[in-house]
Design a protein around this motif. Structure first.
Motif, short mmCIF file in Angstrom:
data_model
loop_
_atom_site.label_atom_id
_atom_site.label_comp_id
_atom_site.label_asym_id
_atom_site.label_seq_id
_atom_site.Cartn_x
_atom_site.Cartn_y
_atom_site.Cartn_z
N TYR A 1 11.20 -8.79 -6.22
CA TYR A 1 9.95 -8.12 -5.83
C TYR A 1 8.87 -8.42 -6.88
CZ TYR A 1 6.60 -4.79 -4.11
OH TYR A 1 5.45 -4.23 -3.61
N GLU B 1 8.13 10.53 -1.48
CA GLU B 1 9.41 10.49 -2.20
C GLU B 1 9.33 11.28 -3.49
OE1 GLU B 1 10.45 6.48 -3.45
OE2 GLU B 1 12.51 7.06 -3.92
N TYR C 1 12.85 -6.74 -9.32
CA TYR C 1 14.03 -6.22 -8.63
C TYR C 1 14.24 -7.02 -7.34
CZ TYR C 1 17.15 -2.89 -6.31
OH TYR C 1 18.20 -2.31 -5.66
N ASP D 1 4.18 3.61 -3.79
CA ASP D 1 5.57 3.87 -4.19
C ASP D 1 5.80 3.19 -5.53
OD1 ASP D 1 8.32 4.28 -4.31
OD2 ASP D 1 8.77 3.15 -2.47
N ASP E 1 11.55 7.65 -9.60
CA ASP E 1 11.07 6.96 -8.39
C ASP E 1 10.34 7.99 -7.53
OD1 ASP E 1 10.80 5.18 -6.24
OD2 ASP E 1 12.94 5.06 -5.81
N CYS F 1 4.71 -0.57 -4.67
CA CYS F 1 4.66 -0.97 -3.27
C CYS F 1 3.45 -0.25 -2.69
CB CYS F 1 5.92 -0.57 -2.52
SG CYS F 1 7.42 -1.36 -3.13
N TRP G 1 9.52 -8.77 2.65
CA TRP G 1 9.52 -7.43 2.05
C TRP G 1 8.93 -6.36 2.97
CZ3 TRP G 1 12.18 -5.68 -1.88
CH2 TRP G 1 12.60 -6.56 -2.87
N GLU H 1 13.42 10.36 0.32
CA GLU H 1 12.20 9.63 0.70
C GLU H 1 12.05 9.43 2.21
OE1 GLU H 1 11.97 5.55 -0.68
OE2 GLU H 1 13.98 5.65 -1.54
N HIS I 1 18.33 7.70 -1.90
CA HIS I 1 19.43 7.18 -2.72
C HIS I 1 19.62 8.02 -3.97
CE1 HIS I 1 16.19 5.38 -5.27
NE2 HIS I 1 15.56 5.31 -4.11
N HIS J 1 19.10 2.37 -7.80
CA HIS J 1 19.78 2.78 -6.58
C HIS J 1 21.25 3.08 -6.89
CE1 HIS J 1 16.49 0.29 -4.51
NE2 HIS J 1 16.21 1.57 -4.33
N PHE K 1 10.37 -1.85 -10.13
CA PHE K 1 10.45 -2.69 -8.93
C PHE K 1 10.19 -4.16 -9.27
CE2 PHE K 1 8.73 1.03 -6.09
CZ PHE K 1 9.84 1.78 -6.44
N HIS L 1 7.44 -1.04 1.16
CA HIS L 1 7.59 -2.34 0.51
C HIS L 1 6.42 -3.28 0.78
CE1 HIS L 1 12.24 -1.62 0.43
NE2 HIS L 1 11.58 -0.78 -0.33
N1 MF3 Z 1 11.31 3.55 -3.39
C1 MF3 Z 1 11.85 2.33 -2.87
C2 MF3 Z 1 13.34 2.32 -3.02
O1 MF3 Z 1 13.87 3.21 -3.55
C3 MF3 Z 1 11.19 1.14 -3.44
C4 MF3 Z 1 12.00 -0.03 -3.84
S1 MF3 Z 1 10.97 -1.38 -3.91
C5 MF3 Z 1 11.80 -2.63 -4.61
O2 MF3 Z 1 14.04 1.44 -2.54
F1 MF3 Z 1 10.96 -3.58 -4.80
F2 MF3 Z 1 12.29 -2.24 -5.75
F3 MF3 Z 1 12.77 -2.99 -3.83
#
Ligand code: MF3
Ligand code: CO
Length: 253
Positions: free
Chosen positions: A63, A232, A60, A94, A105, A68, A218, A201, A168, A175, A57, A77
């Motif tokens: 972030y 998740e 990303y 998370d 994840d 999170c 966020w 999740e 996802h 993702h 994360f 988030h």
């Molecule tokens: N588990 C979340 C997701 O799949 C967490 C993403 S946090 C981020 O989107 F910072 F990476 F965006």
């Protein structure tokens, strides 16, 4: 496009996912009144890097952290902060990691000290709803069977499912397709096939399903201020059914 993974790729995903599970277990065990979410974040980042992996994360879309950390009415988030946790809070942790080119994840929500009964119910029902979703992971099943099972369980207990965020696909990217809504009719969307890997999740609120974004850009919180929980797992579709990858080696649940 949904990417199916080979057995060798699944092994790499399992390694990344087991690390996620182990680190989440460690930081969940640190949760106590007086501990800050920034303390948990620092511990998580050290454990991830010591294992030769990278936080997924951090960086990303800008972030700032490894985990999170979403407290009480925060849905997902939440950005780690110095604010100490208090007895009676619930906190969702998370985390994703990248190791050897593949991502894992996972998220859990845990109590801080003793929590009210309705909060404890929320944690239980949300975790059960993830299990119900995972049970739908079978060859020939459809993606929307997962969300349908989650929604049915959640609403049977008087809670509501968040619509704005979804699960996802996951693999060489954090993702991937498909998106996995946590609600809806069964029998829709892509058919589940061997080698697909899914991050399922559910996010569940005590009150209404609606969320809003805080000004940090966020943190998603419930509009009505009610408590929210998030669980998740990263799961592979196999011939013999769902294979939960984000489970610590020591763990049987
Ligand atoms: N588990 C979340 C997701 O799949 C967490 C993403 S946090 C981020 O989107 F910072 F990476 F965006
Ligand atoms: Co995810």
């Amino acid at each position: 496009m949904i990417v199916c993974k080979s057995p060798a790729e699944l092994e790499k995903m399992r390694a990344a996912s087991v690390l996620v599970a182990e680190v989440l277990e460690e930081i969940a065990a640190m949760v106590a009144p007086g501990v800050s979410t920034l303390d948990l974040d620092a511990a998580a980042e050290r454990l991830v890097r010591d294992a030769g992996a990278q936080p997924a994360f951090k960086g990303y879309r800008g972030y700032p952290n490894t985990i999170c950390a979403s407290v009480n009415e925060q849905v997902i988030h939440g950005i780690p902060s110095k604010q100490p946790l208090a007895a009676g809070d619930i906190i969702s942790l998370d985390m994703g990691v990248k190791m050897n080119g593949f991502f894992g994840d996972s998220a859990v929500t845990v109590p801080v000290g003793a929590i009210p009964e309705r909060a404890a119910e929320l944690l239980l029902v949300t975790r059960e709803s993830l299990d119900k979703g995972i049970e739908q992971v079978r060859l020939g099943g459809r993606v929307s069977d997962i969300g349908h099972a989650i929604q049915a369980h959640v609403e049977a207990h008087g809670f509501s499912v968040v619509r704005e965020f979804v699960g996802h696909g996951i693999g060489a990217s954090l993702h991937e397709d498909p998106q996995i809504a946590n609600y809806g009719d069964p029998g829709r969307g892509p058919r589940l096939a061997e080698g697909m890997t899914l991050a399922i999740e559910p996010m569940v609120n005590v009150g209404k399903p609606h969320v809003k974004m805080l000004s940090d850009g966020w943190t998603a919180v419930t509009r009505d201020g009610s408590l929210s929980a998030h669980f998740e797992h990263t799961v592979a579709v196999t011939k013999s059914g769902p294979l939960v990858l984000t489970r610590a080696a020591s763990h049987v649940r």
